[in-house]
Design a protein around this motif. Structure first.
Motif, PDB file in Angstrom:
ATOM      1  N   LYS A 144      -0.110 -30.281  25.535  1.00 44.93           N
ATOM      2  CA  LYS A 144       0.454 -30.666  26.823  1.00 44.93           C
ATOM      3  C   LYS A 144       1.782 -31.421  26.689  1.00 44.93           C
ATOM      4  CE  LYS A 144      -0.476 -33.455  30.936  1.00 44.93           C
ATOM      5  NZ  LYS A 144      -1.408 -34.334  31.665  1.00 44.93           N
ATOM      6  N   ASN A 151       3.252 -22.514  22.690  1.00 53.65           N
ATOM      7  CA  ASN A 151       2.096 -23.274  23.166  1.00 53.65           C
ATOM      8  C   ASN A 151       1.141 -22.414  23.989  1.00 53.65           C
ATOM      9  OD1 ASN A 151       1.978 -26.421  22.731  1.00 53.65           O
ATOM     10  ND2 ASN A 151       4.127 -25.821  22.695  1.00 53.65           N
ATOM     11  N   ILE A 152       1.699 -21.487  24.734  1.00 52.17           N
ATOM     12  CA  ILE A 152       0.864 -20.576  25.523  1.00 52.17           C
ATOM     13  C   ILE A 152       0.091 -19.645  24.597  1.00 52.17           C
ATOM     14  CG2 ILE A 152       0.919 -18.622  27.133  1.00 52.17           C
ATOM     15  CD1 ILE A 152       3.439 -19.945  28.394  1.00 52.17           C
ATOM     16  N   THR A 173      -1.968 -22.983  19.953  1.00 51.15           N
ATOM     17  CA  THR A 173      -2.713 -24.158  20.401  1.00 51.15           C
ATOM     18  C   THR A 173      -1.895 -24.874  21.469  1.00 51.15           C
ATOM     19  OG1 THR A 173      -3.576 -24.402  18.172  1.00 51.15           O
ATOM     20  CG2 THR A 173      -3.800 -26.306  19.645  1.00 51.15           C
ATOM     21  N   TYR A 174      -2.489 -25.097  22.627  1.00 47.50           N
ATOM     22  CA  TYR A 174      -1.748 -25.693  23.731  1.00 47.50           C
ATOM     23  C   TYR A 174      -1.653 -27.203  23.557  1.00 47.50           C
ATOM     24  CZ  TYR A 174       0.111 -26.344  28.381  1.00 47.50           C
ATOM     25  OH  TYR A 174       0.928 -26.651  29.423  1.00 47.50           O
ATOM     26  N   ALA A 205      -2.827 -24.928  31.392  1.00 46.18           N
ATOM     27  CA  ALA A 205      -2.206 -23.898  30.541  1.00 46.18           C
ATOM     28  C   ALA A 205      -2.079 -22.555  31.256  1.00 46.18           C
ATOM     29  CB  ALA A 205      -3.011 -23.736  29.246  1.00 46.18           C
ATOM     30  N   VAL A 232       4.748 -29.217  25.774  1.00 49.46           N
ATOM     31  CA  VAL A 232       5.182 -28.375  26.899  1.00 49.46           C
ATOM     32  C   VAL A 232       5.952 -29.212  27.919  1.00 49.46           C
ATOM     33  CG1 VAL A 232       4.381 -26.923  28.813  1.00 49.46           C
ATOM     34  CG2 VAL A 232       3.336 -26.696  26.553  1.00 49.46           C
ATOM     35  N   LYS A 270       1.434 -20.634  32.049  1.00 48.28           N
ATOM     36  CA  LYS A 270       1.706 -19.258  31.635  1.00 48.28           C
ATOM     37  C   LYS A 270       2.326 -18.459  32.789  1.00 48.28           C
ATOM     38  CE  LYS A 270      -0.436 -15.235  29.453  1.00 48.28           C
ATOM     39  NZ  LYS A 270      -1.671 -14.659  28.899  1.00 48.28           N
TER      40      LYS A 270
END
Lengths: 158, 158
Positions: free
Chosen positions: A58, A51-52, A55-56, A131, A61, A135
Motif C-alpha cells: 500500500k 504492485n498490482i 505483492t501489493y 488493490a 503505491v 487496478k
C-alpha cells in the motif's frame, strides 16, 4: 504556437498565464525538464503495475500515485512553449509538431484535463489500499496517458 | 553496499523493505530514473526561486513545492542499489562511491531525513502564500539539498 493553443495547454496543465512568464527556460531546458517529468511518471506507473501484478504494498503505491498526482498538477504543460517542437534535452524530443498547432487547442485541453482527472483519482484510490480498485484506476490513468501520447507523441526512439 | 546502508537509505527516503523488492530496475534504469527525479526537483526549485525574485505567484509556488514534496517522499532512495555507483542513465552518474559504503549509513539517514523534513515544510509554507516565509523555507530546503550533494554527489560535469 498561437496564443489560443498556449492558453489551452496552460489550462490543461493547470498553469496560470502569470506563471508562464517565469522560469520558462531555454528550449533545451524545457525539453530536458519535460522528459524528466515524464520519466518520473513512467517510473511511478511501473511501480504501481508491479504492485498490482506482484505483492501489493500500500505505501509504495501511495508514494507512486502521489508522485504522479503532483506531476500532473505541476504545470509541466508550460514546458511546451513555441520553439520546442524540435530540439534536444536528454535526447531529441518526441513531441509531434501538431501539439503546437492552433487547431489542436481543443484536443490538447481535452487530453490534458483527462490526465489530471485520472491522476487525482489515482491518488485517492491508492490511499484506500484497495488493490482491486487500484487496478481499475490504473487502467483509466493509463488510457489518459495514451490519449495524449497517441495524438502528440511520436513513437519512442530506442 | 552493505545491508546496513541499504536499510539506512531506505529509511531516509521512506521506502519500505518490501517495496525494495519491486521495480528496482536495471542499473541504467535506476540511474536514469533518479536523474529524472533530481532534474524535476531542480526545475521546481528554479520555479520557486524565480517567484521569490520576480513576481510572486502563489499557485505556481504551490505546484512546485507539492512536486518537491511528492518526490522527496517518493521512495527514490530505492534507486540507489548496489551496482549503481557507476553507469549511465541519461548520462554518467555523478554519485560518489561513498554513498554505498556501510560507514555512510548514519550520514545518509541524516541528510535524507533533513531533506524530507524541509520538503514537507516547504509545501506547508507554500500553501500559506506568504512570500517572505517561502523565501526563508526555500533557503532551508536548499541547505538540505546541499547537505546530501556535498557528501554524496561529485561536482556536476557540464
Amino acid at each position: 504556437m498561437k496564443l489560443k493553443s498556449i492558453v489551452a495547454a496552460t489550462l490543461a496543465f493547470g498553469i496560470t498565464s502569470t506563471a508562464l512568464a517565469q522560469v520558462i527556460g531555454k528550449a533545451e531546458d524545457q525539453i530536458r525538464w519535460r522528459q524528466s517529468v515524464m520519466q518520473t511518471v513512467g517510473w511511478s506507473m511501473g511501480r504501481i503495475k508491479a504492485n498490482i501484478e506482484g505483492t501489493y504494498n500500500k505505501d509504495q503505491v501511495i508514494q507512486a500515485a502521489n508522485t504522479i498526482q503532483a506531476l500532473a498538477n505541476s504545470g509541466s504543460g508550460g514546458l511546451f512553449q513555441p520553439g520546442t517542437d524540435t530540439g534536444k534535452g536528454w535526447r531529441e524530443t518526441n513531441v509531434k509538431p501538431e501539439l503546437f498547432a492552433s487547431g489542436s487547442a481543443a484536443k490538447l485541453k481535452e487530453v490534458g484535463m483527462a490526465y489530471n482527472k485520472e491522476a487525482n483519482e489515482m491518488a485517492k484510490v491508492a490511499a484506500t489500499g484497495d488493490a482491486a480498485a487500484v487496478k481499475v484506476q490504473f487502467g483509466n490513468l493509463g488510457k489518459s496517458c495514451k490519449g495524449c501520447h497517441d495524438e502528440f507523441r511520436k513513437e519512442e526512439k530506442k
